[in-house]
Design a protein around this motif. Structure first.
Motif, PDB file in Angstrom:
ATOM      1  N   MET A 184     -15.561  -6.411   2.320  1.00  0.00           N
ATOM      2  CA  MET A 184     -16.774  -5.647   2.045  1.00  0.00           C
ATOM      3  C   MET A 184     -16.602  -4.891   0.716  1.00  0.00           C
ATOM      4  N   ILE A 185     -17.617  -4.996  -0.124  1.00  0.00           N
ATOM      5  CA  ILE A 185     -17.561  -4.284  -1.409  1.00  0.00           C
ATOM      6  C   ILE A 185     -17.927  -2.814  -1.181  1.00  0.00           C
ATOM      7  N   VAL A 186     -17.078  -1.932  -1.635  1.00  0.00           N
ATOM      8  CA  VAL A 186     -17.352  -0.494  -1.540  1.00  0.00           C
ATOM      9  C   VAL A 186     -18.028  -0.022  -2.832  1.00  0.00           C
ATOM     10  N   CYS A 187     -17.424  -0.367  -3.956  1.00  0.00           N
ATOM     11  CA  CYS A 187     -17.984   0.023  -5.251  1.00  0.00           C
ATOM     12  C   CYS A 187     -18.621  -1.207  -5.896  1.00  0.00           C
ATOM     13  N   ILE A 188     -19.941  -1.217  -5.881  1.00  0.00           N
ATOM     14  CA  ILE A 188     -20.668  -2.365  -6.425  1.00  0.00           C
ATOM     15  C   ILE A 188     -20.508  -2.427  -7.941  1.00  0.00           C
ATOM     16  N   CYS A 189     -20.598  -1.297  -8.584  1.00  0.00           N
ATOM     17  CA  CYS A 189     -20.518  -1.255 -10.049  1.00  0.00           C
ATOM     18  C   CYS A 189     -19.225  -1.885 -10.570  1.00  0.00           C
ATOM     19  N   LYS A 190     -18.130  -1.591  -9.879  1.00  0.00           N
ATOM     20  CA  LYS A 190     -16.833  -2.078 -10.350  1.00  0.00           C
ATOM     21  C   LYS A 190     -16.294  -3.209  -9.481  1.00  0.00           C
ATOM     22  N   ALA A 191     -17.118  -3.677  -8.538  1.00  0.00           N
ATOM     23  CA  ALA A 191     -16.744  -4.787  -7.648  1.00  0.00           C
ATOM     24  C   ALA A 191     -15.394  -4.553  -6.969  1.00  0.00           C
ATOM     25  N   VAL A 192     -15.256  -3.395  -6.351  1.00  0.00           N
ATOM     26  CA  VAL A 192     -14.015  -3.058  -5.655  1.00  0.00           C
ATOM     27  C   VAL A 192     -14.267  -3.074  -4.148  1.00  0.00           C
ATOM     28  N   SER A 193     -13.453  -3.840  -3.437  1.00  0.00           N
ATOM     29  CA  SER A 193     -13.611  -3.980  -1.988  1.00  0.00           C
ATOM     30  C   SER A 193     -12.776  -2.963  -1.226  1.00  0.00           C
ATOM     31  N   ASP A 194     -13.072  -2.816   0.062  1.00  0.00           N
ATOM     32  CA  ASP A 194     -12.256  -1.933   0.908  1.00  0.00           C
ATOM     33  C   ASP A 194     -10.826  -2.446   0.969  1.00  0.00           C
ATOM     34  N   LYS A 195     -10.682  -3.750   0.953  1.00  0.00           N
ATOM     35  CA  LYS A 195      -9.344  -4.348   0.977  1.00  0.00           C
ATOM     36  C   LYS A 195      -8.543  -3.936  -0.264  1.00  0.00           C
ATOM     37  N   ARG A 196      -9.208  -3.945  -1.397  1.00  0.00           N
ATOM     38  CA  ARG A 196      -8.535  -3.573  -2.651  1.00  0.00           C
ATOM     39  C   ARG A 196      -8.132  -2.091  -2.626  1.00  0.00           C
ATOM     40  N   ILE A 197      -8.985  -1.271  -2.017  1.00  0.00           N
ATOM     41  CA  ILE A 197      -8.665   0.160  -1.903  1.00  0.00           C
ATOM     42  C   ILE A 197      -7.451   0.344  -0.995  1.00  0.00           C
ATOM     43  N   ARG A 198      -7.406  -0.414   0.121  1.00  0.00           N
ATOM     44  CA  ARG A 198      -6.238  -0.321   1.020  1.00  0.00           C
ATOM     45  C   ARG A 198      -4.973  -0.762   0.313  1.00  0.00           C
ATOM     46  N   ARG A 199      -5.102  -1.800  -0.509  1.00  0.00           N
ATOM     47  CA  ARG A 199      -3.922  -2.271  -1.245  1.00  0.00           C
ATOM     48  C   ARG A 199      -3.456  -1.184  -2.213  1.00  0.00           C
ATOM     49  N   ALA A 200      -4.396  -0.545  -2.896  1.00  0.00           N
ATOM     50  CA  ALA A 200      -4.037   0.540  -3.821  1.00  0.00           C
ATOM     51  C   ALA A 200      -3.301   1.643  -3.068  1.00  0.00           C
ATOM     52  N   ALA A 201      -3.789   1.962  -1.848  1.00  0.00           N
ATOM     53  CA  ALA A 201      -3.132   2.998  -1.039  1.00  0.00           C
ATOM     54  C   ALA A 201      -1.699   2.580  -0.714  1.00  0.00           C
ATOM     55  N   SER A 202      -1.512   1.305  -0.404  1.00  0.00           N
ATOM     56  CA  SER A 202      -0.166   0.829  -0.065  1.00  0.00           C
ATOM     57  C   SER A 202       0.739   0.834  -1.294  1.00  0.00           C
ATOM     58  N   GLU A 203       0.126   0.873  -2.473  1.00  0.00           N
ATOM     59  CA  GLU A 203       0.903   0.922  -3.713  1.00  0.00           C
ATOM     60  C   GLU A 203       1.111   2.363  -4.197  1.00  0.00           C
ATOM     61  N   GLY A 204       0.662   3.322  -3.390  1.00  0.00           N
ATOM     62  CA  GLY A 204       0.965   4.718  -3.700  1.00  0.00           C
ATOM     63  C   GLY A 204      -0.209   5.587  -4.120  1.00  0.00           C
ATOM     64  N   VAL A 205      -1.416   5.005  -4.182  1.00  0.00           N
ATOM     65  CA  VAL A 205      -2.578   5.816  -4.552  1.00  0.00           C
ATOM     66  C   VAL A 205      -2.968   6.694  -3.357  1.00  0.00           C
TER      67      VAL A 205
END
Ligand code: FES
Length: 56
Positions: free
Chosen positions: A1-22
Motif C-alpha cells: 500500500m502506498i502511504v506517500c503518493i507524492c514520493k511513491a513510498v509504501s508502508d513496506k518501504r517505511i518498515r524497511r527504513a525502520a529496520s535500518e534504524g530510522v
C-alpha cells in the motif's frame, strides 16, 4: 500500500527504513522524502513508522 503518493513510498518501504534504524518522521523524510510535498501522508506515515519501531 502506498502511504506517500507524492514520493511513491509504501508502508513496506517505511518498515524497511525502520529496520535500518530510522526512528523518527524527520529521518524518514530525509531518507525517503515522505511528507515533503503535500504533507497529507504525514499522519499515516507516522503511524506506520511508530508501529514498525515498536514491533522491533
Ligand atoms: Fe506524501 Fe504528498 S503524499 S507528501
Amino acid at each position: 500500500m502506498i502511504v506517500c503518493i507524492c514520493k511513491a513510498v509504501s508502508d513496506k518501504r517505511i518498515r524497511r527504513a525502520a529496520s535500518e534504524g530510522v526512528v523518527s518522521l524527520r529521518e524518514l523524510s530525509r531518507e525517503l522524502g515522505v511528507g515533503t510535498c503535500c504533507g497529507k501522508c504525514v499522519p499515516q506515515a507516522r503511524e506506520v513508522l511508530s508501529q514498525a519501531v515498536e514491533s522491533q
